[in-house]
Motif scaffolding. Structure first.
Motif, PDB file in Angstrom:
ATOM      1  N   LEU A  91      12.157  14.328  -6.155  1.00 54.14           N
ATOM      2  CA  LEU A  91      11.920  13.109  -6.942  1.00 54.14           C
ATOM      3  C   LEU A  91      13.092  12.145  -6.834  1.00 54.14           C
ATOM      4  CD1 LEU A  91      10.194  14.562 -10.134  1.00 54.14           C
ATOM      5  CD2 LEU A  91       9.228  12.849  -8.587  1.00 54.14           C
ATOM      6  N   ASP A  92      14.304  12.684  -6.767  1.00 51.95           N
ATOM      7  CA  ASP A  92      15.467  11.813  -6.579  1.00 51.95           C
ATOM      8  C   ASP A  92      15.385  11.075  -5.245  1.00 51.95           C
ATOM      9  OD1 ASP A  92      16.528  12.512  -9.012  1.00 51.95           O
ATOM     10  OD2 ASP A  92      17.899  14.023  -8.203  1.00 51.95           O
ATOM     11  N   ARG A  93      15.056  11.813  -4.179  1.00 48.51           N
ATOM     12  CA  ARG A  93      14.936  11.180  -2.862  1.00 48.51           C
ATOM     13  C   ARG A  93      13.772  10.192  -2.829  1.00 48.51           C
ATOM     14  NH1 ARG A  93      15.876  16.579  -1.232  1.00 48.51           N
ATOM     15  NH2 ARG A  93      13.674  16.843  -0.721  1.00 48.51           N
ATOM     16  N   LEU A  94      12.665  10.577  -3.455  1.00 51.09           N
ATOM     17  CA  LEU A  94      11.508   9.694  -3.496  1.00 51.09           C
ATOM     18  C   LEU A  94      11.812   8.430  -4.290  1.00 51.09           C
ATOM     19  CD1 LEU A  94       8.551   9.372  -2.667  1.00 51.09           C
ATOM     20  CD2 LEU A  94       7.903  10.601  -4.744  1.00 51.09           C
ATOM     21  N   GLY A  95      12.556   8.577  -5.388  1.00 53.24           N
ATOM     22  CA  GLY A  95      12.939   7.411  -6.187  1.00 53.24           C
ATOM     23  C   GLY A  95      13.794   6.439  -5.393  1.00 53.24           C
ATOM     24  N   GLU A  96      14.697   6.994  -4.579  1.00 53.88           N
ATOM     25  CA  GLU A  96      15.534   6.131  -3.738  1.00 53.88           C
ATOM     26  C   GLU A  96      14.678   5.377  -2.719  1.00 53.88           C
ATOM     27  OE1 GLU A  96      18.337   8.775  -2.035  1.00 53.88           O
ATOM     28  OE2 GLU A  96      19.462   9.093  -3.900  1.00 53.88           O
ATOM     29  N   THR A  97      13.704   6.069  -2.139  1.00 49.54           N
ATOM     30  CA  THR A  97      12.809   5.420  -1.166  1.00 49.54           C
ATOM     31  C   THR A  97      11.985   4.323  -1.835  1.00 49.54           C
ATOM     32  OG1 THR A  97      12.659   7.482   0.104  1.00 49.54           O
ATOM     33  CG2 THR A  97      10.960   5.824   0.504  1.00 49.54           C
ATOM     34  N   ILE A  98      11.462   4.605  -3.028  1.00 49.42           N
ATOM     35  CA  ILE A  98      10.669   3.611  -3.755  1.00 49.42           C
ATOM     36  C   ILE A  98      11.518   2.394  -4.100  1.00 49.42           C
ATOM     37  CG2 ILE A  98       9.479   3.176  -5.945  1.00 49.42           C
ATOM     38  CD1 ILE A  98       8.409   6.037  -5.793  1.00 49.42           C
ATOM     39  N   ASP A  99      12.769   2.627  -4.501  1.00 44.86           N
ATOM     40  CA  ASP A  99      13.666   1.502  -4.827  1.00 44.86           C
ATOM     41  C   ASP A  99      13.917   0.637  -3.601  1.00 44.86           C
ATOM     42  OD1 ASP A  99      13.826   2.350  -7.428  1.00 44.86           O
ATOM     43  OD2 ASP A  99      15.753   3.386  -7.183  1.00 44.86           O
TER      44      ASP A  99
ATOM     45  N   LEU B 226       0.830  -1.208   0.000  1.00 46.97           N
ATOM     46  CA  LEU B 226       0.000   0.000   0.000  1.00 46.97           C
ATOM     47  C   LEU B 226       0.867   1.261   0.000  1.00 46.97           C
ATOM     48  CD1 LEU B 226      -2.789   1.296   0.161  1.00 46.97           C
ATOM     49  CD2 LEU B 226      -2.669   1.099   2.652  1.00 46.97           C
ATOM     50  N   ARG B 227       1.911   1.265   0.834  1.00 46.53           N
ATOM     51  CA  ARG B 227       2.812   2.417   0.871  1.00 46.53           C
ATOM     52  C   ARG B 227       3.555   2.575  -0.458  1.00 46.53           C
ATOM     53  NH1 ARG B 227       8.267   3.482   4.393  1.00 46.53           N
ATOM     54  NH2 ARG B 227       8.391   5.709   3.957  1.00 46.53           N
ATOM     55  N   PHE B 228       3.960   1.469  -1.039  1.00 47.18           N
ATOM     56  CA  PHE B 228       4.641   1.492  -2.328  1.00 47.18           C
ATOM     57  C   PHE B 228       3.744   2.134  -3.396  1.00 47.18           C
ATOM     58  CE2 PHE B 228       5.903  -0.489  -6.359  1.00 47.18           C
ATOM     59  CZ  PHE B 228       7.275  -0.257  -6.351  1.00 47.18           C
ATOM     60  N   ALA B 229       2.463   1.754  -3.403  1.00 46.15           N
ATOM     61  CA  ALA B 229       1.525   2.309  -4.371  1.00 46.15           C
ATOM     62  C   ALA B 229       1.303   3.798  -4.136  1.00 46.15           C
ATOM     63  CB  ALA B 229       0.194   1.563  -4.292  1.00 46.15           C
ATOM     64  N   ARG B 230       1.209   4.202  -2.865  1.00 41.92           N
ATOM     65  CA  ARG B 230       1.001   5.615  -2.559  1.00 41.92           C
ATOM     66  C   ARG B 230       2.201   6.463  -2.986  1.00 41.92           C
ATOM     67  NH1 ARG B 230      -1.598   5.132   3.533  1.00 41.92           N
ATOM     68  NH2 ARG B 230      -3.747   4.645   2.875  1.00 41.92           N
ATOM     69  N   LEU B 231       3.403   5.974  -2.722  1.00 41.57           N
ATOM     70  CA  LEU B 231       4.594   6.722  -3.112  1.00 41.57           C
ATOM     71  C   LEU B 231       4.713   6.835  -4.625  1.00 41.57           C
ATOM     72  CD1 LEU B 231       7.313   5.522  -0.560  1.00 41.57           C
ATOM     73  CD2 LEU B 231       6.020   7.652  -0.572  1.00 41.57           C
ATOM     74  N   ASN B 232       4.324   5.792  -5.338  1.00 42.85           N
ATOM     75  CA  ASN B 232       4.330   5.866  -6.797  1.00 42.85           C
ATOM     76  C   ASN B 232       3.319   6.893  -7.305  1.00 42.85           C
ATOM     77  OD1 ASN B 232       6.202   4.058  -8.329  1.00 42.85           O
ATOM     78  ND2 ASN B 232       5.365   2.522  -6.948  1.00 42.85           N
ATOM     79  N   GLU B 233       2.177   6.970  -6.619  1.00 46.17           N
ATOM     80  CA  GLU B 233       1.174   7.970  -6.990  1.00 46.17           C
ATOM     81  C   GLU B 233       1.693   9.380  -6.735  1.00 46.17           C
ATOM     82  OE1 GLU B 233      -3.474   9.156  -5.921  1.00 46.17           O
ATOM     83  OE2 GLU B 233      -2.503   7.443  -4.955  1.00 46.17           O
ATOM     84  N   ILE B 234       2.344   9.578  -5.585  1.00 49.97           N
ATOM     85  CA  ILE B 234       2.934  10.884  -5.267  1.00 49.97           C
ATOM     86  C   ILE B 234       4.010  11.238  -6.288  1.00 49.97           C
ATOM     87  CG2 ILE B 234       4.349  12.116  -3.582  1.00 49.97           C
ATOM     88  CD1 ILE B 234       2.870  10.545  -1.390  1.00 49.97           C
ATOM     89  N   SER B 235       4.806  10.256  -6.666  1.00 54.52           N
ATOM     90  CA  SER B 235       5.855  10.480  -7.658  1.00 54.52           C
ATOM     91  C   SER B 235       5.248  10.948  -8.990  1.00 54.52           C
ATOM     92  CB  SER B 235       6.666   9.200  -7.871  1.00 54.52           C
ATOM     93  OG  SER B 235       7.647   9.377  -8.866  1.00 54.52           O
TER      94      SER B 235
END
Length: 275
Positions: free
Chosen positions: A235-243, A9-18
């Motif tokens: 977005l760079d920081r968010l991408g690292e978190t998503i990875d 669920l968190r993964f999906a939310r972060l992708n939506e925010i991205s």
């Protein structure tokens, strides 16, 4: 199972925010390119007005009041996600001398105005521009505020601005009294259809409009650039978190698969032993 569901669920939310932030970044990029064209046109218009004023002043004398009150226009942001954009305007403001008790502040941009809520001397807090198309309406509000401030003082104002330049730091500029650049001296004065004082008053109005348009366009351009850089970093920081979440989610899936295999093997062994 619950931990894996929460992680998904968190993964999906972060992708939506991205996705939302990527769209905001794209809009900032489009706005920056559009403003660059407007700023170029505005610079050329202002240069033409200044040249006409310089030619006029070579032949006609215009007096101004030495005791005119000071009005300072501060331009900040209307929206957020632009880093320390407003803080840099405030830092530049704090470096200015506060010797003139009649100085009045006209603040443009609700984010900046909120930071100056308790500051004395603020005579107007105006909503700023969010996009290029908002600038004419903002300019009308600024002109109304300047008219009220000048009328209240009973004299013409010495007008300054403090705002971000298109690709730089906040800069203090004097707008009035008008001080045009040196122009070639022609042999004959310009032919006027109006009396010289009336002509110069009309020319000043056009100059002030062009200067304020340029001021608002450049500040909005700097804000868009700041937002663009801020979004790229976020977005760079968010991408690292998503990875990291993706790796953790895959690890949990593998653990679950191993558990399922172990259960199947255990059941198979138990079946054979009983057989």
């Amino acid at each position: 199972m619950r931990g894996q569901a929460e992680l998904s669920l968190r993964f999906a939310r972060l992708n939506e925010i991205s996705g939302i932030m990527t769209a905001m970044k794209s809009l900032s990029l489009v706005e920056t390119k559009k403003l660059a064209r407007f700023i170029g046109h505005q610079h050329r218009m202002l240069a033409n007005i200044e040249a006409a004023a310089a030619d006029f002043l070579n032949f006609f004398q215009v007096t101004s009041s030495a005791e005119a009150p000071i009005i300072l226009i501060l331009v900040g942001s209307e929206r957020g996600f632009c880093g320390n954009f407003n803080e840099r305007v405030l830092a530049a403001l704090d470096t200015l001398p506060r010797q003139n008790p009649t100085a009045a502040l006209v603040v443009v941009g609700s984010r900046l105005a909120a930071k100056l809520a308790s500051r004395p001397g603020v005579v107007a807090r105006l909503d700023g521009a969010s996009v290029t198309e908002d600038v004419p309406a903002v300019l009308n509000r600024v002109m109304d505020a300047l008219h009220l401030a000048s009328t209240a003082s009973g004299a013409g104002a010495t007008l300054f601005s403090l705002a971000h330049e298109a690709e730089g730091e906040p800069a203090l500029k004097r707008l009035l009294p008008f001080d045009p650049p040196t122009a070639p001296h022609f042999a004959h004065p310009p032919r006027l259809q109006l009396a010289p004082p009336e002509f110069f008053a009309e020319l000043l109005d056009q100059y002030l409009l062009a200067a304020l348009y340029g001021l608002l366009y450049e500040s909005l351009s700097a804000e868009s650039r700041q937002r663009l850089a801020h979004m790229e970093q976020a977005l760079d920081r968010l991408g690292e978190t998503i990875d990291r979440l993706a790796l953790k989610r895959n690890a949990l899936r593998q653990e679950k698969i191993v558990e399922e295999i172990e259960v199947i093997l255990s059941s198979e062994m138990a079946f054979r032993n009983h057989g």
